[in-house]
Design an enzyme around this catalytic site. Structure first.
Site, PDB file in Angstrom:
ATOM      1  N   ARG A 225       0.856  -1.183   0.000  1.00  0.00           N
ATOM      2  CA  ARG A 225       0.000   0.000   0.000  1.00  0.00           C
ATOM      3  C   ARG A 225       0.893   1.233   0.000  1.00  0.00           C
ATOM      4  O   ARG A 225       1.978   1.226   0.602  1.00  0.00           O
ATOM      5  CB  ARG A 225      -0.897   0.029   1.249  1.00  0.00           C
ATOM      6  CG  ARG A 225      -2.049  -0.973   1.236  1.00  0.00           C
ATOM      7  CD  ARG A 225      -3.110  -0.617   0.209  1.00  0.00           C
ATOM      8  NE  ARG A 225      -4.238  -1.542   0.201  1.00  0.00           N
ATOM      9  CZ  ARG A 225      -4.375  -2.572  -0.627  1.00  0.00           C
ATOM     10  NH1 ARG A 225      -3.447  -2.825  -1.522  1.00  0.00           N
ATOM     11  NH2 ARG A 225      -5.442  -3.340  -0.572  1.00  0.00           N
ATOM     12  N   HIS A 273      -1.219   0.375  -9.608  1.00  0.00           N
ATOM     13  CA  HIS A 273      -1.895  -0.582  -8.709  1.00  0.00           C
ATOM     14  C   HIS A 273      -2.422  -1.769  -9.527  1.00  0.00           C
ATOM     15  O   HIS A 273      -3.596  -2.128  -9.456  1.00  0.00           O
ATOM     16  CB  HIS A 273      -3.035   0.080  -7.934  1.00  0.00           C
ATOM     17  CG  HIS A 273      -3.386  -0.681  -6.669  1.00  0.00           C
ATOM     18  ND1 HIS A 273      -3.752  -0.076  -5.489  1.00  0.00           N
ATOM     19  CD2 HIS A 273      -3.414  -2.014  -6.414  1.00  0.00           C
ATOM     20  CE1 HIS A 273      -3.988  -0.998  -4.573  1.00  0.00           C
ATOM     21  NE2 HIS A 273      -3.794  -2.177  -5.112  1.00  0.00           N
TER      22      HIS A 273
END
Ligand code: GLV
Length: 310
Positions: A225, A273
Site C-alpha cells: 500500500r 496498482h
C-alpha cells in the site's frame, strides 16, 4: 441466497457470471439494483463500496471483500457490527504478485535500466556481472504473498530474508521479527520488497530513518500500500543516490497525481496498482463456498481479524 455485488462497472458482469457458474441457484443483484434490502444476505464488494451503505441490509450475514488487502475496512465507520468479513486468498492473485516481484527483482538485479539506456545511446558495453548468491533480498511480510515470493526467489538462488510482526519460520528464509529485527534486516537488504498489510503499526514504516538503514545502492519494491512509504522521504533517498531504484505499484493517494515526482523519475518504475489483479473465474469458488458457509451459520474461511488489522 441473494447476493449484492458491487465492484467496478467493467468487471461487474464477469463477476456475476463467475459466481453463477459455480452456483446457478444464487440470486446475484448488481449494485445499485439491490431490490428489497431485506432480501440481501451477502455482500461481495471492493474498496469503493461504502460500509455505511451496507447497514441498509437487515439480514446481511456475510461480507466478502474482493481483494487481499483489508485496510479500507479498518477506516470508520467499518463494516456493520457483528457481520463477518472474508478477504480473498487466491492462488492466481498470489501468482500475479509473485510475477510482479520477480519481474522487478530481476530487472534491478540484471541492470536492465542501464542496458536499456546503453541501447538507446547505441553503446556496446558489458557491465560487471551480477552475483545472485550475493544479492540479499529482504521481504517485509511473510503471509500468503510474502511467503510465495520468498519461495520463488529462493528457487532462483537469491539469499532471502523475511520480516514479520510475530516470529514466523519458512524453510530456507532467514527470519526476523519485531522492531530490532526490522532494523537488522533492512541493514542487510540489497533489494527490499514490501508486501505488508497496512495497519496502524505498519503505516509509514518506510521513512527517512528506515530507508537510511538500507545499504547504499539498494532497491525498493512496494506492491503493498502507498501508506507504507513516506513518499517524500523515498524521493529524497533516490535523489541523494542512497537508493538506486524503486519499483512502485501503490501510492497515496491513488491515482498518483499527474504532478507527482515519481511519474518521470529516472529511478522509478511505476505501475498503476496493477501488480496483481483478481480474476473472477479464479476467485469465485472460494466466494461461493463462503456464501454456503454463511447459510449454514459457519464463519467464513479467511475471515478478517479486526484486532490484528488483516
Ligand atoms: C489489491 O490491492 C488487493 O488488496 O487485493
Amino acid at each position: 441466497m441473494t447476493i449484492l455485488l458491487s465492484t467496478k462497472a467493467a468487471t461487474m458482469e464477469a463477476w456475476r457470471d463467475a459466481l453463477l457458474a459455480v452456483d446457478p441457484a444464487l440470486d446475484v443483484r448488481l449494485f445499485p439494483d439491490a431490490g428489497d434490502p431485506a432480501g440481501i444476505e451477502a455482500a461481495v464488494c471492493w474498496t469503493a463500496h461504502s460500509m455505511a451503505e451496507l447497514r441498509r441490509y437487515p439480514n446481511l450475514k456475510l461480507i466478502v471483500s474482493m481483494g487481499a488487502g483489508v485496510d479500507h475496512l479498518m477506516r470508520p465507520p467499518g463494516p456493520p457490527p457483528g457481520i463477518p468479513v472474508a478477504r480473498l486468498v487466491d492462488t492466481r492473485l498470489t501468482q500475479g504478485m509473485t510475477e510482479w516481484v520477480l519481474l522487478n527483482v530481476l530487472r534491478f538485479h540484471r541492470q536492465d535500466g542501464e542496458y536499456r539506456a546503453q541501447q538507446a545511446a547505441g553503446i556496446w558495453n558489458e557491465l560487471p556481472a551480477p552475483d545472485t548468491a550475493e544479492r540479499r533480498i529482504g521481504i517485509l511480510g511473510l503471509g500468503e504473498l510474502g511467503g510465495d515470493a520468498a519461495r520463488k526467489l529462493l528457487a532462483l538462488g537469491f539469499p532471502v530474508m523475511g520480516w514479520s510482526r510475530r516470529p514466523k519460520s519458512l524453510p530456507g528464509v532467514e527470519a526476523f521479527d519485531g522492531p530490532a529485527g526490522l532494523d537488522a534486516m533492512l541493514a542487510r537488504s540489497d533489494i527490499l520488497v514490501c508486501l505488508l498489510p497496512l495497519t496502524a503499526d505498519t503505516r509509514s514504516v518506510l521513512n527517512a530513518r528506515s530507508l537510511g538503514l538500507l545499504p547504499r545502492g539498494a532497491f525498493l519494491l512496494n506492491a503493498a500500500r502507498g501508506g507504507h512509504v513516506v513518499q517524500d522521504d523515498l524521493l529524497a533517498a533516490l535523489d541523494s543516490g542512497h537508493l538506486a531504484g524503486a519499483a512502485l505499484d501503490v501510492f497515496e493517494p491513488e491515482p498518483l497525481p499527474a504532478s507527482h515526482g515519481f511519474w518521470h523519475h529516472p529511478k522509478v518504475i511505476l505501475t498503476p496498482h496493477a501488480a496483481s489483479i483478481t480474476i473472477p473465474r479464479s476467485a469465485a469458488p472460494q466466494v461461493v463456498e463462503n456464501i454456503h458457509r454463511a447459510r449454514r451459520g459457519l464463519p467464513p474461511n479467511n475471515q478478517v481479524d479486526f484486532t490484528a488489522g488483516y
